[in-house]
Design a protein around this motif. Structure first.
Motif, PDB file in Angstrom:
ATOM      1  N   ALA A 232      11.377  86.387  -4.489  1.00 54.97           N
ATOM      2  CA  ALA A 232      11.742  85.131  -3.826  1.00 54.97           C
ATOM      3  C   ALA A 232      13.198  84.765  -4.102  1.00 54.97           C
ATOM      4  CB  ALA A 232      10.814  84.010  -4.293  1.00 54.97           C
ATOM      5  N   LEU A 233      13.660  84.981  -5.324  1.00 58.86           N
ATOM      6  CA  LEU A 233      15.052  84.665  -5.648  1.00 58.86           C
ATOM      7  C   LEU A 233      16.019  85.583  -4.914  1.00 58.86           C
ATOM      8  CD1 LEU A 233      14.581  84.029  -9.465  1.00 58.86           C
ATOM      9  CD2 LEU A 233      15.316  82.324  -7.783  1.00 58.86           C
ATOM     10  N   ALA A 234      15.652  86.865  -4.773  1.00 62.53           N
ATOM     11  CA  ALA A 234      16.519  87.796  -4.048  1.00 62.53           C
ATOM     12  C   ALA A 234      16.643  87.395  -2.584  1.00 62.53           C
ATOM     13  CB  ALA A 234      15.974  89.216  -4.162  1.00 62.53           C
ATOM     14  N   LEU A 235      15.538  86.943  -1.978  1.00 60.01           N
ATOM     15  CA  LEU A 235      15.601  86.495  -0.590  1.00 60.01           C
ATOM     16  C   LEU A 235      16.322  85.161  -0.457  1.00 60.01           C
ATOM     17  CD1 LEU A 235      13.622  88.823  -0.136  1.00 60.01           C
ATOM     18  CD2 LEU A 235      12.259  87.308   1.307  1.00 60.01           C
TER      19      LEU A 235
ATOM     20  N   TRP B 236      21.587  84.456  -9.094  1.00 64.31           N
ATOM     21  CA  TRP B 236      20.154  84.698  -8.955  1.00 64.31           C
ATOM     22  C   TRP B 236      19.657  85.789  -9.897  1.00 64.31           C
ATOM     23  CZ3 TRP B 236      17.374  89.035  -7.751  1.00 64.31           C
ATOM     24  CH2 TRP B 236      18.087  90.138  -7.260  1.00 64.31           C
ATOM     25  N   THR B 237      20.473  86.797 -10.173  1.00 65.07           N
ATOM     26  CA  THR B 237      20.026  87.873 -11.054  1.00 65.07           C
ATOM     27  C   THR B 237      19.774  87.355 -12.454  1.00 65.07           C
ATOM     28  OG1 THR B 237      21.364  89.423  -9.771  1.00 65.07           O
ATOM     29  CG2 THR B 237      20.583  90.167 -11.914  1.00 65.07           C
TER      30      THR B 237
ATOM     31  N   GLY C  26      28.633  93.906 -10.089  1.00 62.89           N
ATOM     32  CA  GLY C  26      28.991  95.178  -9.492  1.00 62.89           C
ATOM     33  C   GLY C  26      27.811  95.956  -8.954  1.00 62.89           C
ATOM     34  N   ARG C  27      26.595  95.463  -9.193  1.00 64.13           N
ATOM     35  CA  ARG C  27      25.389  96.160  -8.702  1.00 64.13           C
ATOM     36  C   ARG C  27      24.528  95.198  -7.897  1.00 64.13           C
ATOM     37  NH1 ARG C  27      25.945  98.127 -14.176  1.00 64.13           N
ATOM     38  NH2 ARG C  27      24.562  96.485 -14.926  1.00 64.13           N
ATOM     39  N   GLU C  28      25.174  94.306  -7.147  1.00 62.83           N
ATOM     40  CA  GLU C  28      24.440  93.253  -6.442  1.00 62.83           C
ATOM     41  C   GLU C  28      23.438  93.825  -5.440  1.00 62.83           C
ATOM     42  OE1 GLU C  28      27.677  93.323  -6.871  1.00 62.83           O
ATOM     43  OE2 GLU C  28      28.203  91.525  -8.026  1.00 62.83           O
ATOM     44  N   ARG C  29      23.864  94.826  -4.661  1.00 63.19           N
ATOM     45  CA  ARG C  29      22.966  95.387  -3.659  1.00 63.19           C
ATOM     46  C   ARG C  29      21.793  96.112  -4.319  1.00 63.19           C
ATOM     47  NH1 ARG C  29      24.064  96.463   1.623  1.00 63.19           N
ATOM     48  NH2 ARG C  29      25.390  94.644   1.400  1.00 63.19           N
ATOM     49  N   TRP C  30      22.073  96.820  -5.398  1.00 56.21           N
ATOM     50  CA  TRP C  30      21.007  97.483  -6.142  1.00 56.21           C
ATOM     51  C   TRP C  30      19.989  96.467  -6.660  1.00 56.21           C
ATOM     52  CZ3 TRP C  30      18.987 102.110  -7.208  1.00 56.21           C
ATOM     53  CH2 TRP C  30      19.720 103.244  -6.859  1.00 56.21           C
ATOM     54  N   ASN C  31      20.484  95.389  -7.241  1.00 56.09           N
ATOM     55  CA  ASN C  31      19.576  94.391  -7.817  1.00 56.09           C
ATOM     56  C   ASN C  31      18.672  93.777  -6.753  1.00 56.09           C
ATOM     57  OD1 ASN C  31      20.562  94.676 -10.445  1.00 56.09           O
ATOM     58  ND2 ASN C  31      22.239  93.243 -10.075  1.00 56.09           N
ATOM     59  N   ALA C  32      19.247  93.429  -5.618  1.00 57.81           N
ATOM     60  CA  ALA C  32      18.453  92.830  -4.543  1.00 57.81           C
ATOM     61  C   ALA C  32      17.403  93.809  -4.034  1.00 57.81           C
ATOM     62  CB  ALA C  32      19.367  92.377  -3.407  1.00 57.81           C
ATOM     63  N   THR C  33      17.802  95.062  -3.863  1.00 58.47           N
ATOM     64  CA  THR C  33      16.860  96.065  -3.354  1.00 58.47           C
ATOM     65  C   THR C  33      15.714  96.286  -4.329  1.00 58.47           C
ATOM     66  OG1 THR C  33      18.647  97.171  -2.149  1.00 58.47           O
ATOM     67  CG2 THR C  33      16.646  98.447  -2.573  1.00 58.47           C
ATOM     68  N   LEU C  34      16.034  96.391  -5.605  1.00 56.76           N
ATOM     69  CA  LEU C  34      14.987  96.654  -6.602  1.00 56.76           C
ATOM     70  C   LEU C  34      14.074  95.453  -6.788  1.00 56.76           C
ATOM     71  CD1 LEU C  34      17.121  98.580  -9.233  1.00 56.76           C
ATOM     72  CD2 LEU C  34      15.349  99.531  -7.757  1.00 56.76           C
ATOM     73  N   ALA C  35      14.634  94.251  -6.782  1.00 63.92           N
ATOM     74  CA  ALA C  35      13.803  93.056  -6.925  1.00 63.92           C
ATOM     75  C   ALA C  35      12.822  92.937  -5.765  1.00 63.92           C
ATOM     76  CB  ALA C  35      14.676  91.810  -7.020  1.00 63.92           C
TER      77      ALA C  35
ATOM     78  N   LEU D 127      10.295  93.244   6.705  1.00 65.08           N
ATOM     79  CA  LEU D 127      11.264  92.765   7.701  1.00 65.08           C
ATOM     80  C   LEU D 127      12.097  91.623   7.141  1.00 65.08           C
ATOM     81  CD1 LEU D 127      12.365  92.813  10.593  1.00 65.08           C
ATOM     82  CD2 LEU D 127      10.505  91.245  11.231  1.00 65.08           C
ATOM     83  N   ALA D 128      11.439  90.653   6.483  1.00 64.68           N
ATOM     84  CA  ALA D 128      12.166  89.516   5.917  1.00 64.68           C
ATOM     85  C   ALA D 128      13.149  89.971   4.851  1.00 64.68           C
ATOM     86  CB  ALA D 128      11.174  88.510   5.338  1.00 64.68           C
ATOM     87  N   ALA D 129      12.717  90.893   3.989  1.00 60.21           N
ATOM     88  CA  ALA D 129      13.608  91.386   2.933  1.00 60.21           C
ATOM     89  C   ALA D 129      14.792  92.138   3.527  1.00 60.21           C
ATOM     90  CB  ALA D 129      12.825  92.281   1.972  1.00 60.21           C
ATOM     91  N   THR D 130      14.538  92.910   4.561  1.00 57.75           N
ATOM     92  CA  THR D 130      15.623  93.681   5.180  1.00 57.75           C
ATOM     93  C   THR D 130      16.638  92.766   5.845  1.00 57.75           C
ATOM     94  OG1 THR D 130      14.089  95.517   5.584  1.00 57.75           O
ATOM     95  CG2 THR D 130      16.143  95.508   6.834  1.00 57.75           C
ATOM     96  N   VAL D 131      16.157  91.751   6.546  1.00 60.16           N
ATOM     97  CA  VAL D 131      17.064  90.848   7.260  1.00 60.16           C
ATOM     98  C   VAL D 131      17.892  90.024   6.282  1.00 60.16           C
ATOM     99  CG1 VAL D 131      17.152  88.825   8.766  1.00 60.16           C
ATOM    100  CG2 VAL D 131      15.645  90.749   9.338  1.00 60.16           C
ATOM    101  N   LEU D 132      17.242  89.475   5.246  1.00 54.48           N
ATOM    102  CA  LEU D 132      17.941  88.543   4.362  1.00 54.48           C
ATOM    103  C   LEU D 132      18.845  89.243   3.355  1.00 54.48           C
ATOM    104  CD1 LEU D 132      15.166  85.889   3.714  1.00 54.48           C
ATOM    105  CD2 LEU D 132      17.218  85.654   5.096  1.00 54.48           C
TER     106      LEU D 132
END
Length: 634
Positions: free
Chosen positions: A184-187, A200-201, A265-274, A317-322
């Motif tokens: 929820a925090l990643a979205l 958020w991380t 420096g790993r923002e995209r990684w963190n969001a994807t893994l969360a 879909l929601a995770a991919t869009v946000l």
């Protein structure tokens, strides 16, 4: 009466959860007061707790007018297993699911009502709404039974064989549903603006630690329960439902590593893994509750499959869009190849690769059946060729990473010298004495490398105790798995009374076969005299038949020790009682798996404690009253 009250509780939750989502959206968009939204979230929790309490009351009162009680309760069932019957079948287990989910959501809502938390509460409340709707309309345990029986069959006999039934499912649910908070925090982060994207991380990491600790304990306890009850002598069969618990553990472990230091420096990684952690939980829920896979751990066929699959796709879909939107990333200096930061990222990549390999093996049969008309078979050999070698590399990297804290490459290599020597010595000694196979031999060497390095770090006080315990637990589990899979021996034979079965230096002689019955069950026991070296003891493995369920279960006899387990299973008994088919297995060092799991869980709990303590000690503006630390469960 109880049935109507339970249905009303579910209806109340179905009203409270979407109301909470709307009120939290108002908080995020207009800065409205958060109190009404918090009350709605607590109302959803109270509704879930009431529904659970009502169903427990129906089970304990043997109210067979409630269909769930008629199908899963019984007057002959002990009180403990009557209580745990709540989550012994799908409809009741959804109530426990809602209770745990509602608890996490209510705790998340207690923090500071900034935009990040408000948007996260919208997401979490939407998830809660879906599961309340699922329980109310598709899996309502309070439906009436017609006609009303005088008694019920009780829960599945396998679920009445071990006390872990009261601990393992709640622990798993606590692990699974704790991942809704990082999700929820990643979205919410992209919606909350720059502050949300940068904080958020830090907020999500403690929640991920809570989920990781619960899931680690649940997975290890589940393996122990399977080992102690199912009678086949193993603890992990790469079953689809077992894999469904491993997948979110792998991605959450990766998230805990990439989010170190705030994850800069790993923002995209963190969001994807969360997001991946909770999406894999939803996928596992689909596999477990849809009847899509055949497993001793799964529920039977149900109408929930299409609904759960649709929700999984909607969440993806929601995770991919946000999270897929490109966000401005501040420029940072290039990371040196020889650095701890690079090693952490490589570790995360390997963990995700293992998860991908396990995911492919789990879902491939489901994908091939509609395309080819036949279900592909993915056996243990596939996982041994793909996931196991990568896991050994991850273990080895676990020992290398701490040495990269120092700036000098020469100093780093110096710190790796003693662990490397210990690993080479282990490889030489074990390889010359026993030749266990390449994968197991490498695992032994890697474990020696890690454990020796951890001892050096403790001597230098160069690493927190939490990390030392977590990685030591992983190394101990690796040794236990490698030893039990490489050196384990087993034999199965039909014995007449007075004959013996031998495996290595362990022998089991059949003394007698005994029959009996109690509480409507039929039990057959084999008395075996077991000799192991100079030790002697009696073992009584059994077979039990439950006529109410028309099901037979094995009750193995396990003599556990620090060096090995002696595992006896009664397979069949002749009608005249003069012979029995017995399986004898000797499993070396299997106890290290349970010890390692406990040590690793202790490391996670210690890390959580240290995180909470550091947040409480953070200086606050003068005159400000201490508040619940952001991101730490109250």
């Amino acid at each position: 009466m109880l049935g109507e009250f339970g249905t009303a509780s579910l209806a109340a939750g179905l009203l409270a959860a979407p109301l909470a989502a709307l009120l939290w959206l108002r908080v995020a968009l207009a800065g409205a007061p958060a109190r009404p939204a918090r009350l709605a979230s607590v109302g959803a929790l109270v509704a879930a707790a009431t529904a659970c309490a009502v169903l427990e009351a129906a089970l304990l009162r043997h109210d067979f007018s409630v269909r769930f009680v008629a199908e899963n309760g019984g007057r002959h069932v002990p009180v403990y297993y009557t209580v745990t019957s709540l989550w012994s079948a799908m409809d009741g287990s959804l109530l426990l699911w809602l209770l745990v989910l509602g608890g996490y959501v209510a705790l998340l809502g207690r923090g500071r009502p900034d935009r990040l938390r408000a948007y996260a509460m919208v997401v979490a409340s939407a998830v809660t709404t879906f599961f309340f709707a699922l329980s109310t309309f598709a899996a309502n345990p309070f439906r009436s039974a017609n006609p009303v029986p005088l008694d019920g069959p009780g829960p599945n006999p396998l679920l009445q064989q071990h006390a872990a039934m009261g601990i393992h499912p709640p622990l798993l649910y606590a692990g699974y549903l704790g991942m809704v908070v990082p999700f929820a925090l990643a979205l919410a982060a992209p919606l909350a603006g720059r502050v949300g994207r940068t904080t958020w991380t830090r907020v999500a990491r403690p929640w991920a630690l809570v989920a990781w600790c619960a899931l680690t304990a649940g997975v290890v306890l589940g393996a122990w329960w399977s080992y102690a009850v199912l009678g086949w002598g193993g603890y992990w069969a790469w079953d689809p439902v077992e894999n469904a618990s491993l997948l979110p553990w792998l991605t959450t472990t990766a998230f805990l590593h990439t989010s170190l230091g705030g994850g800069r420096g790993r923002e995209r990684w963190n969001a994807t893994l969360a997001c991946a952690g909770f999406l894999l939980v939803l996928l596992g829920t689909f596999l477990t509750r849809s009847g899509a896979v055949a497993s001793v751990h799964a529920f039977t066929d149900s109408p929930l499959g299409p609904l759960l699959l649709g929700f999984v796709l909607l969440a993806v879909l929601a995770a991919t869009v946000l999270t897929g939107r490109r966000q401005p990333v501040p420029a940072r200096p290039a990371t040196p190849l020889w650095s701890r930061r690079t090693a952490v990222l490589v570790n995360a990549v390997l963990l995700v690769t293992v998860a991908a390999a396990v995911l492919i093996g789990t879902v491939l049969p489901l994908l091939t059946e509609p395309l080819t008309g036949t279900r592909a078979s993915v056996g243990t050999a596939y996982y041994q060729r793909t996931a196991v070698p990568l896991a050994v590399v991850i273990l080895l990297l676990t020992g290398v990473t701490p040495a990269l804290r120092v700036r000098s490459r020469a100093d780093a290599l110096g710190r790796l010298l003693l662990p490397g020597a210990a690993a080479l010595a282990t490889l030489a000694v074990v390889g010359l004495l026993s030749r266990p196979g390449p994968a197991a031999l490498t695992a032994f060497g890697a474990a020696a490398f890690v454990l020796t390095g951890l001892l050096g770090q403790l001597r230098r006080r160069a690493r927190p105790w939490a990390a030392v315990l977590a990685h030591a637990g992983l190394a101990l589990v690796a040794v236990g798995v490698a030893a039990s899979s490489s050196y384990g021996q087993a034999d199965e034979r039909t014995l007449r009374v007075g004959e013996a079965l031998r495996v290595g230096d362990v022998s089991a002689r059949l003394e007698s076969v005994q029959r009996g019955g109690a509480d409507g069950r039929m039990t057959v026991r084999a008395r075996l005299a077991v000799s192991a070296g100079e030790g002697h003891h009696m073992a009584t493995p059994a077979l039990r038949y439950d006529p109410a369920r028309d099901t037979g279960v094995t009750v193995p006899a396990i003599d556990g020790g620090p060096r090995r387990d002696i595992y006896l299973t009664l397979i069949a008994v002749a009608g005249d009682g003069e012979s029995a088919t017995v399986r004898l297995a000797v499993n070396p060092l299997v106890g290290l798996i349970w010890i390692g799991g406990a040590v690793g869980t202790a490391g996670g709990l210690l890390a959580l404690t240290e995180t909470a303590r550091s947040r409480w000690r953070r200086p606050k503006p003068a005159g400000q009253r201490p508040a619940v630390p952001t991101g730490v469960p109250a």
